[in-house]
Scaffold this motif. Structure first.
Motif, mmCIF file in Angstrom:
data_model
loop_
_atom_site.group_PDB
_atom_site.id
_atom_site.type_symbol
_atom_site.label_atom_id
_atom_site.label_comp_id
_atom_site.label_asym_id
_atom_site.label_seq_id
_atom_site.Cartn_x
_atom_site.Cartn_y
_atom_site.Cartn_z
ATOM 1 N N GLU A 92 0.847 -1.190 0.000
ATOM 2 C CA GLU A 92 0.000 0.000 0.000
ATOM 3 C C GLU A 92 0.882 1.240 0.000
ATOM 4 O O GLU A 92 1.841 1.337 0.768
ATOM 5 C CB GLU A 92 -0.916 0.024 1.228
ATOM 6 C CG GLU A 92 -2.065 -0.965 1.170
ATOM 7 C CD GLU A 92 -3.086 -0.603 0.092
ATOM 8 O OE1 GLU A 92 -3.263 0.600 -0.186
ATOM 9 O OE2 GLU A 92 -3.706 -1.530 -0.471
ATOM 10 N N ASP B 19 1.844 4.824 1.026
ATOM 11 C CA ASP B 19 1.498 5.542 2.255
ATOM 12 C C ASP B 19 0.718 6.828 1.957
ATOM 13 O O ASP B 19 0.707 7.341 0.828
ATOM 14 C CB ASP B 19 2.740 5.827 3.098
ATOM 15 C CG ASP B 19 3.745 6.750 2.423
ATOM 16 O OD1 ASP B 19 3.369 7.483 1.483
ATOM 17 O OD2 ASP B 19 4.915 6.752 2.831
ATOM 18 N N SER C 136 10.221 0.568 -0.591
ATOM 19 C CA SER C 136 9.320 -0.310 0.155
ATOM 20 C C SER C 136 10.012 -0.841 1.394
ATOM 21 O O SER C 136 11.217 -1.125 1.371
ATOM 22 C CB SER C 136 8.876 -1.479 -0.726
ATOM 23 O OG SER C 136 8.218 -2.465 0.038
ATOM 24 N N ASN D 124 6.020 -3.832 3.644
ATOM 25 C CA ASN D 124 4.584 -3.744 3.915
ATOM 26 C C ASN D 124 3.941 -2.542 3.230
ATOM 27 O O ASN D 124 2.863 -2.647 2.648
ATOM 28 C CB ASN D 124 4.335 -3.657 5.428
ATOM 29 C CG ASN D 124 4.809 -4.889 6.159
ATOM 30 O OD1 ASN D 124 4.406 -6.002 5.852
ATOM 31 N ND2 ASN D 124 5.681 -4.697 7.141
ATOM 32 N N THR D 125 4.602 -1.415 3.315
ATOM 33 C CA THR D 125 4.105 -0.205 2.676
ATOM 34 C C THR D 125 5.151 0.314 1.689
ATOM 35 O O THR D 125 6.310 -0.102 1.711
ATOM 36 C CB THR D 125 3.783 0.892 3.708
ATOM 37 O OG1 THR D 125 4.985 1.210 4.434
ATOM 38 C CG2 THR D 125 2.704 0.437 4.671
#
Length: 225
Positions: free
Chosen positions: A27, A29, A53, A56-57
């Protein structure tokens, strides 16, 4: 525009970048989603957007294009930034920057719309782009570095050499494909468009270096002038 190898145009669509990253489980941010990047050109020792990255984000950050160059024998001259990396067996790379290639923390994606190579026959720049849906990325590496680089100074027309803590990026190159080779037979950037390959590159490790290969010629074009 001066003919040069180290030049590309970026048109960063946050929505398209978000969709690509979402396909690999990342995802973007909130800060990056709120940013707006106008289309622009990036040349050597200039700033450009890159995607990082943490597993996770993901985030879109602005960094300086060009790793620290090899100091010239003439101490009065400054080293030229190294924008492209191909020979991973070189002493400069293995002994000075090798750790930044191995660790996923220092991998990045460099979004681009088209890139230039000097056309020695017709003059000017020849521009290349992929023919698949954007976004397209260069396979990049970044590193922190402390030292003097050119920096904009308020009230000065020309940038000045000033010390700072920098974040620098470069990207991989490889043998040129059939589209690029007639113009630039030496090399072409390593290009990633498939989300799975983007994920593999960001994951780091030696196995991902298989991606250092020419982009398929049937998915690339030499743009009309």
């Amino acid at each position: 525009m001066i003919p040069m190898c180290n030049l590309y145009e970026h048109r960063v669509s946050i929505s398209e970048a978000s969709e690509t990253l979402r396909q690999i489980g990342l995802e973007l941010d909130a800060k990056s989603r709120a940013r707006n990047y106008e289309p622009d050109y990036t040349g050597a020792d200039s700033d450009g957007p890159v995607i990082l990255s943490d597993g996770n984000t993901a985030s879109v950050e602005t960094m300086r294009w060009g790793f620290p160059g090899i100091p010239p024998k003439d101490e009065k001259k400054r080293p030229k930034p190294i924008t492209n990396i191909r020979n991973l067996n070189s002493g400069w790379w293995k002994n000075v920057n090798g750790e930044f290639l191995r660790e996923p923390e220092f991998r990045c994606l460099v979004p681009f719309h088209r890139f230039a190579e000097p056309d020695k026959v017709n003059g000017g720049n020849a521009w290349f782009r992929t023919t698949v849906a954007e976004p397209s990325f260069f396979a990049g590496i970044w590193r922190p570095w402390e030292g003097e680089r050119l920096k904009s100074v308020e009230g000065r027309k020309r940038r000045q050499w000033l010390p700072d803590d920098w974040r620098l990026y470069a990207f991989m190159t490889t043998e040129p494909n059939e589209v690029v080779a007639p113009i630039h037979p030496k090399a072409m950037p390593v290009i990633l468009t498939d989300p799975d390959e983007c994920a593999e590159w960001l994951s780091g490790g030696a196995d991902s270096l298989r991606l250092q290969r020419p982009y398929p010629a049937d998915q690339m074009e030499l743009m009309e002038r």
